[in-house]
Design an enzyme around this catalytic site. Structure first.
Site, PDB file in Angstrom:
ATOM      1  N   ASP A  30       0.492   1.049  -0.441  1.00 51.08           N
ATOM      2  CA  ASP A  30      -0.899   1.461  -1.025  1.00 51.08           C
ATOM      3  C   ASP A  30      -1.684   1.155   0.324  1.00 51.08           C
ATOM      4  O   ASP A  30      -1.521   0.329   1.264  1.00 51.08           O
ATOM      5  CB  ASP A  30      -1.435   0.658  -2.277  1.00 51.08           C
ATOM      6  CG  ASP A  30      -2.794   1.141  -2.724  1.00 51.08           C
ATOM      7  OD1 ASP A  30      -2.955   2.088  -2.793  1.00 51.08           O
ATOM      8  OD2 ASP A  30      -3.865   0.421  -2.695  1.00 51.08           O
ATOM      9  N   SER A  31      -3.027   1.768   0.310  1.00 50.85           N
ATOM     10  CA  SER A  31      -3.979   1.698   1.264  1.00 50.85           C
ATOM     11  C   SER A  31      -4.348   0.035   1.395  1.00 50.85           C
ATOM     12  O   SER A  31      -5.000  -0.427   2.295  1.00 50.85           O
ATOM     13  CB  SER A  31      -4.922   2.551   1.280  1.00 50.85           C
ATOM     14  OG  SER A  31      -5.932   2.204  -0.103  1.00 50.85           O
ATOM     15  N   CYS A  41      -0.615   5.104  -4.286  1.00 51.70           N
ATOM     16  CA  CYS A  41      -2.146   5.357  -3.436  1.00 51.70           C
ATOM     17  C   CYS A  41      -2.630   6.712  -3.930  1.00 51.70           C
ATOM     18  O   CYS A  41      -1.672   7.660  -3.392  1.00 51.70           O
ATOM     19  CB  CYS A  41      -2.101   5.201  -2.156  1.00 51.70           C
ATOM     20  SG  CYS A  41      -3.718   5.400  -1.536  1.00 51.70           S
ATOM     21  N   GLU A  88     -13.545  -4.121  -4.523  1.00 54.07           N
ATOM     22  CA  GLU A  88     -13.173  -5.000  -3.427  1.00 54.07           C
ATOM     23  C   GLU A  88     -13.848  -6.215  -3.144  1.00 54.07           C
ATOM     24  O   GLU A  88     -13.712  -7.145  -2.655  1.00 54.07           O
ATOM     25  CB  GLU A  88     -12.721  -4.278  -2.090  1.00 54.07           C
ATOM     26  CG  GLU A  88     -11.552  -3.155  -2.441  1.00 54.07           C
ATOM     27  CD  GLU A  88     -10.330  -2.994  -1.247  1.00 54.07           C
ATOM     28  OE1 GLU A  88     -10.789  -3.243  -0.172  1.00 54.07           O
ATOM     29  OE2 GLU A  88      -9.442  -2.270  -1.802  1.00 54.07           O
ATOM     30  N   CYS A  98      -7.521   6.893  -8.944  1.00 52.13           N
ATOM     31  CA  CYS A  98      -7.553   5.857  -8.067  1.00 52.13           C
ATOM     32  C   CYS A  98      -6.952   4.678  -8.544  1.00 52.13           C
ATOM     33  O   CYS A  98      -7.250   4.132  -9.443  1.00 52.13           O
ATOM     34  CB  CYS A  98      -8.942   5.809  -7.507  1.00 52.13           C
ATOM     35  SG  CYS A  98      -9.160   4.563  -6.462  1.00 52.13           S
ATOM     36  N   HIS A 126      -7.551   1.733  -7.905  1.00 47.97           N
ATOM     37  CA  HIS A 126      -8.342   0.544  -8.080  1.00 47.97           C
ATOM     38  C   HIS A 126      -9.078   0.590  -9.600  1.00 47.97           C
ATOM     39  O   HIS A 126      -9.266  -0.377 -10.084  1.00 47.97           O
ATOM     40  CB  HIS A 126      -9.740   0.528  -7.230  1.00 47.97           C
ATOM     41  CG  HIS A 126      -9.157   0.162  -5.520  1.00 47.97           C
ATOM     42  ND1 HIS A 126      -8.087   0.467  -5.069  1.00 47.97           N
ATOM     43  CD2 HIS A 126      -9.653  -1.064  -5.215  1.00 47.97           C
ATOM     44  CE1 HIS A 126      -8.053  -0.192  -3.807  1.00 47.97           C
ATOM     45  NE2 HIS A 126      -9.025  -0.946  -3.926  1.00 47.97           N
TER      46      HIS A 126
HETATM   47  N1  DGL Z   1      -5.613   3.554  -3.080  1.00 41.30           N
HETATM   48  C1  DGL Z   1      -6.804   4.432  -2.879  1.00 41.30           C
HETATM   49  C2  DGL Z   1      -6.371   5.426  -3.955  1.00 41.30           C
HETATM   50  O1  DGL Z   1      -5.565   5.479  -5.020  1.00 41.30           O
HETATM   51  C3  DGL Z   1      -8.025   3.919  -3.111  1.00 41.30           C
HETATM   52  C4  DGL Z   1      -8.501   3.091  -1.985  1.00 41.30           C
HETATM   53  C5  DGL Z   1      -8.933   3.649  -0.532  1.00 41.30           C
HETATM   54  O2  DGL Z   1      -9.760   4.360  -0.607  1.00 41.30           O
HETATM   55  O3  DGL Z   1      -7.872   3.335   0.114  1.00 41.30           O
HETATM   56  O4  DGL Z   1      -7.018   6.648  -3.817  1.00 41.30           O
END
Ligand code: DGL
Length: 271
Positions: free
Chosen positions: A8-9, A71, A156, A190, A192
């Site tokens: 993931d990012s 992600c 975050e 997303c 999050h």
């Molecule tokens: N994990 C990213 C997603 O699911 C969201 C966080 C980011 O913007 O890096 O799109």
């Protein structure tokens, strides 16, 4: 044999990892969060692709045969190119899977009005990956999407249960429902966003279904491993998970608790 890689990012993929480990506790996992370069959601196609490819190659070099892009932004902007152009060059026996396709596959069974909403990062919305994938399955489904650029930073910064977060959640939900009042199912596109579910529920009629991805992706991975015994045999069993972050582990350990409800000890990874 090697661990299953979960990429993931940043932190969001931990929500997916949680559900995957609940459904498939027997395997070993490596989680990689590219926290030093997060967020991906506001970056260009080229940059998201380049960053994602680097992380996938790193996970391959650590022994993963199978990598899940947990992600949505990476799944939307990088997955196809990696599958089609990079895997044949790197190692055609390795696999990279995303989170968008499994999520949309179950939609037809969930929406009775066939009017569906998507809440996601600006990058995922701009990519149009959700409407494209949904229409491959059922072209008659009406899809409307709204980008929620403030939601990831609020989470975050541990502000997701504050009144400030409630303002932005209500604003984006209203935007979506005004686009199409017949929506009966909303995909949280997303990783999050599951942390915002209690706030989202305040502004939606209880009849509207909120679809979060963790359990769907976990069930889809379980099914994939059953259908691909050659890959299943390469996934090491041990029940462990090692966490890597491209940022400093201290900050990662503190914030990861929000997503996992448990303490972890992450390691730093230099790309
Ligand atoms: N994990 C990213 C997603 O699911 C969201 C966080 C980011 O913007 O890096 O799109």
């Amino acid at each position: 044999m090697g661990p299953i890689g979960i990429f993931d990012s940043g932190y969001g993929g931990l929500t997916i990892l949680n559900d995957i480990r609940t459904a498939l506790p027997q395997y070993d996992y490596i989680y990689l969060g590219d926290n030093a370069r997060t967020p991906y959601g506001t970056r260009s196609f080229e940059v998201v692709y380049q960053y994602t490819l680097e992380c996938v190659e790193k996970l391959f070099s650590m022994g993963c045969h199978l990598v899940i892009l947990a992600c949505n932004t990476a799944s939307a902007k990088a997955l196809r190119t990696i599958q089609q152009n990079d895997l044949p060059r790197i190692d055609a026996s390795r696999r990279v899977l995303g989170v968008i396709r499994p999520t949309v596959e179950i939609l037809p069974t969930l929406s009775s009005t066939k009017h569906v909403g998507i809440l996601a990062t600006p990058g995922t919305v701009q990519s149009e990956s959700y409407p494209i994938e949904i229409h491959k399955i059922d072209p008659s489904i009406e899809v409307h999407a709204v980008a929620c650029p403030m939601w990831v930073p609020l989470i975050e910064n541990n502000e997701h249960l504050s009144e400030g977060a409630a303002y932005f959640v209500q604003k984006n939900i209203n935007e979506l429902m005004q686009l199409d009042p017949q929506i009966d199912s909303i995909i949280l596109g997303c990783t999050h966003y599951p942390l915002l579910i209690p706030v989202i529920q305040r502004y939606l009629m209880p009849s509207i279904r909120i679809i979060s991805q963790g359990t769907i992706v976990a069930a889809s991975l379980k099914d994939y491993l059953t259908r691909h015994p050659e890959m299943e045999q390469k996934c090491r069993k041990g029940g462990g998970c090692i966490y890597f972050t491209t940022e400093s582990p201290g900050k990662f350990n503190t914030s990861a608790t929000l997503f996992l409800n448990q303490r972890i000890e992450a390691l730093h990874l230099e790309l």
